[in-house]
Structures are given as C-alpha cells and as structure tokens.
Design a protein around this motif. Structure first.
Motif, mmCIF file in Angstrom:
data_model
loop_
_atom_site.group_PDB
_atom_site.id
_atom_site.type_symbol
_atom_site.label_atom_id
_atom_site.label_comp_id
_atom_site.label_asym_id
_atom_site.label_seq_id
_atom_site.Cartn_x
_atom_site.Cartn_y
_atom_site.Cartn_z
ATOM 1 N N ALA A 15 0.785 -1.239 0.000
ATOM 2 C CA ALA A 15 0.000 0.000 0.000
ATOM 3 C C ALA A 15 0.821 1.295 0.000
ATOM 4 N N CYS A 16 2.063 1.235 0.422
ATOM 5 C CA CYS A 16 2.795 2.473 0.700
ATOM 6 C C CYS A 16 4.037 2.677 -0.163
ATOM 7 N N ILE A 17 4.596 1.568 -0.632
ATOM 8 C CA ILE A 17 5.921 1.617 -1.243
ATOM 9 C C ILE A 17 5.959 2.494 -2.501
ATOM 10 N N GLY A 18 4.805 2.641 -3.168
ATOM 11 C CA GLY A 18 4.752 3.457 -4.385
ATOM 12 C C GLY A 18 5.236 4.878 -4.145
ATOM 13 N N CYS A 19 4.950 5.416 -2.975
ATOM 14 C CA CYS A 19 5.387 6.777 -2.627
ATOM 15 C C CYS A 19 6.514 6.786 -1.594
ATOM 16 N N HIS A 20 6.613 5.715 -0.799
ATOM 17 C CA HIS A 20 7.553 5.714 0.330
ATOM 18 C C HIS A 20 8.599 4.607 0.258
ATOM 19 N N ASP A 21 9.100 4.301 -0.913
ATOM 20 C CA ASP A 21 10.124 3.260 -1.036
ATOM 21 C C ASP A 21 11.312 3.580 -0.123
ATOM 22 N N GLY A 24 11.384 6.790 2.035
ATOM 23 C CA GLY A 24 11.453 8.125 1.455
ATOM 24 C C GLY A 24 10.074 8.697 1.163
ATOM 25 N N ASN A 25 10.049 9.715 0.320
ATOM 26 C CA ASN A 25 8.772 10.286 -0.118
ATOM 27 C C ASN A 25 9.010 10.884 -1.504
ATOM 28 N N ILE A 26 8.487 10.229 -2.543
ATOM 29 C CA ILE A 26 8.762 10.689 -3.903
ATOM 30 C C ILE A 26 7.940 11.920 -4.283
ATOM 31 N N ALA A 31 8.919 15.168 3.707
ATOM 32 C CA ALA A 31 8.006 14.387 4.554
ATOM 33 C C ALA A 31 8.290 12.893 4.386
ATOM 34 N N THR A 32 9.555 12.534 4.614
ATOM 35 C CA THR A 32 9.909 11.112 4.554
ATOM 36 C C THR A 32 9.465 10.427 5.843
ATOM 37 N N LEU A 33 9.718 9.140 5.914
ATOM 38 C CA LEU A 33 9.364 8.363 7.101
ATOM 39 C C LEU A 33 10.583 8.165 8.001
ATOM 40 N N PHE A 34 11.588 9.025 7.835
ATOM 41 C CA PHE A 34 12.745 9.005 8.735
ATOM 42 C C PHE A 34 12.457 9.925 9.925
ATOM 43 N N ARG A 40 9.951 16.684 12.938
ATOM 44 C CA ARG A 40 9.688 18.058 12.530
ATOM 45 C C ARG A 40 8.224 18.258 12.171
ATOM 46 N N ASN A 41 7.624 17.210 11.576
ATOM 47 C CA ASN A 41 6.234 17.327 11.125
ATOM 48 C C ASN A 41 5.221 16.866 12.170
ATOM 49 N N GLY A 42 5.712 16.515 13.365
ATOM 50 C CA GLY A 42 4.804 16.116 14.451
ATOM 51 C C GLY A 42 4.126 14.785 14.222
ATOM 52 N N GLY A 56 -5.246 10.413 5.810
ATOM 53 C CA GLY A 56 -4.474 11.113 4.794
ATOM 54 C C GLY A 56 -4.057 12.485 5.277
ATOM 55 N N LYS A 57 -3.240 13.151 4.450
ATOM 56 C CA LYS A 57 -2.745 14.491 4.802
ATOM 57 C C LYS A 57 -2.177 15.110 3.538
ATOM 58 N N GLY A 58 -2.551 16.341 3.223
ATOM 59 C CA GLY A 58 -2.036 16.982 2.011
ATOM 60 C C GLY A 58 -2.287 16.102 0.787
ATOM 61 N N ARG A 59 -1.217 15.780 0.086
ATOM 62 C CA ARG A 59 -1.365 14.965 -1.125
ATOM 63 C C ARG A 59 -1.309 13.458 -0.855
ATOM 64 N N MET A 60 -1.290 13.083 0.416
ATOM 65 C CA MET A 60 -1.361 11.651 0.739
ATOM 66 C C MET A 60 -2.800 11.231 1.005
ATOM 67 N N PRO A 61 -3.253 10.192 0.315
ATOM 68 C CA PRO A 61 -4.626 9.721 0.550
ATOM 69 C C PRO A 61 -4.729 8.931 1.846
HETATM 70 C C1 HEM Z 1 -0.597 2.844 3.857
HETATM 71 C C2 HEM Z 1 0.557 3.271 3.221
HETATM 72 C C3 HEM Z 1 1.233 4.551 3.703
HETATM 73 C C4 HEM Z 1 1.738 4.857 4.941
HETATM 74 C C5 HEM Z 1 1.823 3.962 6.173
HETATM 75 C C6 HEM Z 1 2.174 6.240 4.871
HETATM 76 C C7 HEM Z 1 2.696 6.956 5.951
HETATM 77 C C8 HEM Z 1 2.987 8.297 5.942
HETATM 78 C C9 HEM Z 1 3.451 9.070 7.073
HETATM 79 C C10 HEM Z 1 3.693 8.512 8.479
HETATM 80 C C11 HEM Z 1 3.627 10.354 6.665
HETATM 81 C C12 HEM Z 1 4.136 11.556 7.479
HETATM 82 C C13 HEM Z 1 5.608 11.766 7.088
HETATM 83 C C14 HEM Z 1 6.207 13.052 7.603
HETATM 84 O O1 HEM Z 1 5.484 14.014 7.839
HETATM 85 O O2 HEM Z 1 7.466 13.096 7.750
HETATM 86 C C15 HEM Z 1 3.277 10.406 5.268
HETATM 87 C C16 HEM Z 1 3.287 11.550 4.497
HETATM 88 C C17 HEM Z 1 2.999 11.600 3.153
HETATM 89 N N1 HEM Z 1 2.679 10.544 2.345
HETATM 90 FE FE1 HEM Z 1 2.325 8.641 2.977
HETATM 91 N N2 HEM Z 1 1.959 6.719 3.612
HETATM 92 C C18 HEM Z 1 1.396 5.724 2.865
HETATM 93 C C19 HEM Z 1 1.038 5.803 1.534
HETATM 94 C C20 HEM Z 1 1.240 6.884 0.714
HETATM 95 C C21 HEM Z 1 0.968 6.908 -0.705
HETATM 96 C C22 HEM Z 1 0.452 5.731 -1.524
HETATM 97 C C23 HEM Z 1 1.283 8.170 -1.145
HETATM 98 C C24 HEM Z 1 1.216 8.746 -2.551
HETATM 99 C C25 HEM Z 1 0.083 8.564 -3.300
HETATM 100 C C26 HEM Z 1 1.754 8.927 0.000
HETATM 101 C C27 HEM Z 1 2.158 10.246 -0.035
HETATM 102 C C28 HEM Z 1 2.512 11.007 1.064
HETATM 103 C C29 HEM Z 1 2.711 12.450 1.048
HETATM 104 C C30 HEM Z 1 2.616 13.363 -0.168
HETATM 105 C C31 HEM Z 1 3.008 12.827 2.367
HETATM 106 C C32 HEM Z 1 3.236 14.245 2.902
HETATM 107 C C33 HEM Z 1 1.910 14.772 3.440
HETATM 108 C C34 HEM Z 1 2.012 16.176 4.020
HETATM 109 O O3 HEM Z 1 2.751 16.376 4.999
HETATM 110 O O4 HEM Z 1 1.342 17.081 3.482
HETATM 111 N N3 HEM Z 1 1.719 8.120 1.109
HETATM 112 N N4 HEM Z 1 2.910 9.151 4.845
#
Ligand code: HEM
Length: 105
Positions: A15-21, A24-26, A31-34, A40-42, A56-61
């Motif tokens: 579910a997550c690797i597409g954006c968070h391989d 990271g965060n592509i 907003a990586t997962l480090f 910093r992002n709380g 979700g948050k911002g562009r993350m669903p």
């Molecule tokens: C269930 C799978 C996923 C998990 C567990 C997950 C987890 C997270 C977490 C914990 C953050 C906060 C990171 C931070 O603020 O440093 C984050 C942010 C983000 N994720 Fe994911 N994610 C997932 C799937 C995805 C997918 C599929 C996408 C792209 C379509 C995505 C895009 C983003 C974006 C753009 C942010 C930044 C949001 C913001 O701060 O405005 N994530 N994710």
C-alpha cells in the motif's frame, strides 16, 4: 513481534511503497518516514502515524475504512483498522532503526 514486523512490511510493500520506497517520499521530499522528518512534522508517534495513514494528509490519501472527506481518501481498496495499526508500528520501528531492508519472503 518479529512476525508483526513481517506482516507490517508486507502491507507496506502493498500500500505504501509506491510513494515511500525505503522510507522516502517521492512526492514530498520533506516528509519522509525518517525520524528527522517525522519529528519536525509532528508525526513521530504511533498514534500520529496511525492518524495520517487513516485520514491522509495533504497529497497523501487516507486508507481508513471510515476516512473522510472522500476526496482525501484512496480510490483503491481501504485497509482494516488492525492493518493500519500494524503499519503504524512498522513505520515507527523502521524509523527508529533508520529503515533497514526487511525481507518479506
Ligand atoms: C498505507 C501506506 C502509507 C503509509 C503507512 C504512509 C505513511 C505516511 C506518514 C507517516 C507520513 C508523514 C511523514 C512526515 O510528515 O514526515 C506520510 C506523508 C505523506 N505521504 Fe504517505 N503513507 C502511505 C502511503 C502513501 C501513498 C500511496 C502516497 C502517494 C500517493 C503517499 C504520499 C505522502 C505524502 C505526499 C506525504 C506528505 C503529506 C504532508 O505532509 O502534506 N503516502 N505518509
């Protein structure tokens, strides 16, 4: 514990690797997962990671079954609450370790 991490890794790869391989965060490099970014992002607790993954948050669903509003949520399959709990544990565990490779086979 080890088994839960394995299950978390399998879910993450689905579910997550597409954006968070590799944690990271592509889409949004700040907003990586480090831990550095999570802090910093709380989002450095399991509770907050759960919330972001659910709603979700911002562009993350969001992936929660009761995620709203609809436009903030994935158009694909939703995740069970228990799966999101496992993912939150996995992400926190991986961040604490600096995102080492986890074998899922
Ligand atoms: C269930 C799978 C996923 C998990 C567990 C997950 C987890 C997270 C977490 C914990 C953050 C906060 C990171 C931070 O603020 O440093 C984050 C942010 C983000 N994720 Fe994911 N994610 C997932 C799937 C995805 C997918 C599929 C996408 C792209 C379509 C995505 C895009 C983003 C974006 C753009 C942010 C930044 C949001 C913001 O701060 O405005 N994530 N994710």
């Amino acid at each position: 514990q080890t088994l839960d991490i394995q299950r978390g890794a399998t879910l993450f790869n689905r579910a997550c690797i597409g954006c968070h391989d590799t944690g990271g965060n592509i889409i949004q490099p700040g907003a990586t997962l480090f831990t550095k970014d999570l802090e910093r992002n709380g989002v450095d607790t399991e509770e907050e990671i759960y919330r972001v993954t659910y709603f979700g948050k911002g562009r993350m669903p969001g992936f929660g079954e009761k995620c709203t509003p609809r436009g903030q949520c994935t158009f694909g399959p939703r995740l069970q609450d228990e799966e999101i709990k496992l993912l939150a544990e996995f992400v926190k565990f991986q961040a604490d370790q600096g995102w080492p490779t986890v074998s899922t086979d």
